[in-house]
Design a protein around this motif. Structure first.
Motif, PDB file in Angstrom:
ATOM      1  N   ASN A  40      13.247  -7.516  -3.687  1.00 37.56           N
ATOM      2  CA  ASN A  40      12.857  -8.777  -4.279  1.00 37.56           C
ATOM      3  C   ASN A  40      13.317  -9.890  -3.331  1.00 37.56           C
ATOM      4  O   ASN A  40      12.728 -10.855  -3.557  1.00 37.56           O
ATOM      5  N   TRP A  41      13.854  -9.600  -2.283  1.00 37.18           N
ATOM      6  CA  TRP A  41      14.428 -10.655  -1.180  1.00 37.18           C
ATOM      7  C   TRP A  41      13.321 -10.804  -0.020  1.00 37.18           C
ATOM      8  O   TRP A  41      13.562 -11.290   0.928  1.00 37.18           O
ATOM      9  N   ALA A  42      12.082 -10.001  -0.431  1.00 40.17           N
ATOM     10  CA  ALA A  42      11.114 -10.168   0.860  1.00 40.17           C
ATOM     11  C   ALA A  42      10.593 -11.701   0.983  1.00 40.17           C
ATOM     12  O   ALA A  42      10.671 -12.234  -0.012  1.00 40.17           O
ATOM     13  N   PRO A  43      10.056 -11.924   2.022  1.00 35.89           N
ATOM     14  CA  PRO A  43       9.560 -13.290   2.261  1.00 35.89           C
ATOM     15  C   PRO A  43       8.032 -13.312   1.466  1.00 35.89           C
ATOM     16  O   PRO A  43       7.589 -12.365   1.051  1.00 35.89           O
ATOM     17  N   THR A  44       7.864 -14.469   0.819  1.00 32.20           N
ATOM     18  CA  THR A  44       6.698 -14.613   0.107  1.00 32.20           C
ATOM     19  C   THR A  44       6.378 -16.114   0.205  1.00 32.20           C
ATOM     20  O   THR A  44       6.976 -17.110   0.057  1.00 32.20           O
ATOM     21  N   HIS A  45       5.221 -16.434   0.473  1.00 34.19           N
ATOM     22  CA  HIS A  45       4.717 -17.718   0.494  1.00 34.19           C
ATOM     23  C   HIS A  45       4.367 -18.408  -0.770  1.00 34.19           C
ATOM     24  O   HIS A  45       4.059 -17.709  -1.693  1.00 34.19           O
ATOM     25  N   LYS A  47       6.296 -18.585  -2.775  1.00 31.92           N
ATOM     26  CA  LYS A  47       7.259 -18.100  -3.992  1.00 31.92           C
ATOM     27  C   LYS A  47       6.666 -17.279  -5.061  1.00 31.92           C
ATOM     28  O   LYS A  47       6.788 -17.518  -6.218  1.00 31.92           O
ATOM     29  N   THR A  48       5.286 -16.672  -4.483  1.00 29.70           N
ATOM     30  CA  THR A  48       4.623 -16.144  -5.416  1.00 29.70           C
ATOM     31  C   THR A  48       5.215 -14.621  -6.079  1.00 29.70           C
ATOM     32  O   THR A  48       4.743 -14.335  -7.320  1.00 29.70           O
ATOM     33  N   GLU A  49       5.910 -14.165  -5.291  1.00 30.81           N
ATOM     34  CA  GLU A  49       6.747 -12.985  -5.303  1.00 30.81           C
ATOM     35  C   GLU A  49       5.792 -12.113  -6.039  1.00 30.81           C
ATOM     36  O   GLU A  49       5.871 -11.485  -7.468  1.00 30.81           O
ATOM     37  N   PRO A  50       4.768 -11.670  -5.371  1.00 31.83           N
ATOM     38  CA  PRO A  50       3.656 -10.689  -6.134  1.00 31.83           C
ATOM     39  C   PRO A  50       3.796  -9.204  -6.046  1.00 31.83           C
ATOM     40  O   PRO A  50       2.893  -8.646  -6.546  1.00 31.83           O
ATOM     41  N   TRP A  51       5.166  -8.928  -5.955  1.00 35.83           N
ATOM     42  CA  TRP A  51       5.256  -7.271  -5.837  1.00 35.83           C
ATOM     43  C   TRP A  51       5.606  -7.073  -7.373  1.00 35.83           C
ATOM     44  O   TRP A  51       6.048  -7.522  -8.049  1.00 35.83           O
ATOM     45  N   LEU A  52       5.194  -5.690  -7.624  1.00 34.52           N
ATOM     46  CA  LEU A  52       5.280  -5.330  -9.017  1.00 34.52           C
ATOM     47  C   LEU A  52       5.576  -3.793  -8.671  1.00 34.52           C
ATOM     48  O   LEU A  52       4.599  -2.947  -8.054  1.00 34.52           O
ATOM     49  N   PHE A  53       6.593  -2.954  -9.127  1.00 32.42           N
ATOM     50  CA  PHE A  53       6.920  -1.803  -8.880  1.00 32.42           C
ATOM     51  C   PHE A  53       6.878  -0.909 -10.221  1.00 32.42           C
ATOM     52  O   PHE A  53       7.612  -1.376 -11.176  1.00 32.42           O
ATOM     53  N   LYS A  54       6.459   0.229 -10.330  1.00 35.51           N
ATOM     54  CA  LYS A  54       6.278   0.990 -11.389  1.00 35.51           C
ATOM     55  C   LYS A  54       7.092   2.303 -11.033  1.00 35.51           C
ATOM     56  O   LYS A  54       6.612   3.175 -10.132  1.00 35.51           O
ATOM     57  N   SER A 111      -3.231 -19.334  -5.283  1.00 37.57           N
ATOM     58  CA  SER A 111      -2.678 -20.586  -4.296  1.00 37.57           C
ATOM     59  C   SER A 111      -2.585 -19.959  -2.942  1.00 37.57           C
ATOM     60  O   SER A 111      -2.299 -20.905  -2.067  1.00 37.57           O
ATOM     61  N   VAL A 112      -2.668 -18.849  -2.556  1.00 38.65           N
ATOM     62  CA  VAL A 112      -2.685 -18.344  -1.207  1.00 38.65           C
ATOM     63  C   VAL A 112      -3.783 -17.310  -1.251  1.00 38.65           C
ATOM     64  O   VAL A 112      -3.949 -16.350  -2.055  1.00 38.65           O
ATOM     65  N   PRO A 113      -4.065 -17.048   0.211  1.00 35.00           N
ATOM     66  CA  PRO A 113      -4.997 -15.820   0.463  1.00 35.00           C
ATOM     67  C   PRO A 113      -4.641 -14.339  -0.094  1.00 35.00           C
ATOM     68  O   PRO A 113      -3.112 -14.119   0.106  1.00 35.00           O
ATOM     69  N   GLU A 114      -5.196 -13.569  -0.594  1.00 32.13           N
ATOM     70  CA  GLU A 114      -4.904 -12.260  -1.187  1.00 32.13           C
ATOM     71  C   GLU A 114      -4.231 -11.605   0.074  1.00 32.13           C
ATOM     72  O   GLU A 114      -3.139 -10.745  -0.377  1.00 32.13           O
ATOM     73  N   TRP A 115      -4.813 -11.736   1.348  1.00 32.90           N
ATOM     74  CA  TRP A 115      -3.905 -10.926   2.525  1.00 32.90           C
ATOM     75  C   TRP A 115      -2.464 -11.153   2.538  1.00 32.90           C
ATOM     76  O   TRP A 115      -1.550 -10.645   2.807  1.00 32.90           O
ATOM     77  N   GLU A 116      -2.109 -12.538   2.169  1.00 30.67           N
ATOM     78  CA  GLU A 116      -0.740 -13.018   2.102  1.00 30.67           C
ATOM     79  C   GLU A 116       0.128 -12.572   1.125  1.00 30.67           C
ATOM     80  O   GLU A 116       1.194 -12.024   1.269  1.00 30.67           O
ATOM     81  N   GLU A 117      -0.550 -12.324   0.003  1.00 30.31           N
ATOM     82  CA  GLU A 117       0.240 -11.492  -1.153  1.00 30.31           C
ATOM     83  C   GLU A 117       0.395 -10.095  -0.551  1.00 30.31           C
ATOM     84  O   GLU A 117       1.422  -9.554  -1.068  1.00 30.31           O
ATOM     85  N   ILE A 118      -0.447  -9.300  -0.427  1.00 30.53           N
ATOM     86  CA  ILE A 118      -0.351  -7.954   0.256  1.00 30.53           C
ATOM     87  C   ILE A 118       0.688  -7.721   1.464  1.00 30.53           C
ATOM     88  O   ILE A 118       1.592  -7.112   1.327  1.00 30.53           O
TER      89      ILE A 118
END
Length: 190
Positions: A40-45, A47-54, A111-118
């Protein structure tokens, strides 16, 4: 040892450790929670915090095994079918203490390109991987073809997608050597 030396050692010791190399030992929910907290402390442009873990443990690993096996059987020709690969596909989840589906939850505003979320999700996974390394937990990120069809299995919503599976288990005692080509071969000073 300085903090820099410690983190360098952890980074250089990180390896892909596969399920057949795992001990039959449970990873506690408390340990998993701590690993995910580091993710959860990973960098994120922005602050979208796009990670989701199942997180999948116990009976859900058997369901994952069946899903992956069924996908393999349904999506390979009779002539290309490999009984050995099929068995390996079925075994991997069952050999793992836990499998975490690595998913991306796209910012609804885009608000950011998809590649940034990935990239942000990948950074979160690296935090998990380094955390596992320090705890003696083997892990690896797998991106099987079946992830494109896992929406229903993982109960994903609109804007969410699976980027892979993170297999985890305490590793058996063995050495796993690795090398890298010199950084000078991949660097240009301008």
């Amino acid at each position: 040892m300085t903090d820099f030396e410690k983190i360098t050692k952890i980074i250089q010791e990180r390896r892909s450790i596969f399920p057949e190399m795992y001990e039959d030992k449970e990873i506690s929910d408390q340990t998993l929670q701590a690993i995910l907290e580091n993710a959860n402390w990973a960098p994120t442009h922005r602050k979208t915090e796009p990670w989701l873990f199942k997180i999948m443990k116990g009976e859900k690993l058997n369901e994952l095994s069946e899903f992956l096996g069924d996908y393999y059987k349904s999506n390979i020709s009779e002539e290309d079918f490999s009984p050995m690969k099929y068995k390996k596909t079925l075994k991997k989840p069952k050999q793992s203490a836990c499998v975490i589906a690595i998913c991306m939850k796209r910012d609804p505003k885009e608000s950011v390109p998809e590649w940034e979320e990935i990239a942000a999700v990948a950074c979160a996974v690296q935090n998990m991987w380094l955390s596992c390394t320090t705890l003696g937990i083997g892990s690896y990120w797998s991106s099987p073809k079946s992830i494109s069809t896992m929406n229903e299995f993982l109960n994903l919503k609109s804007g969410e997608k699976c980027l892979g599976l993170f297999y985890m288990g305490y590793k058996k005692d063995f050495e796993c050597e690795s090398t890298r080509t010199p950084i000078e071969n991949k660097t240009e000073w301008l």
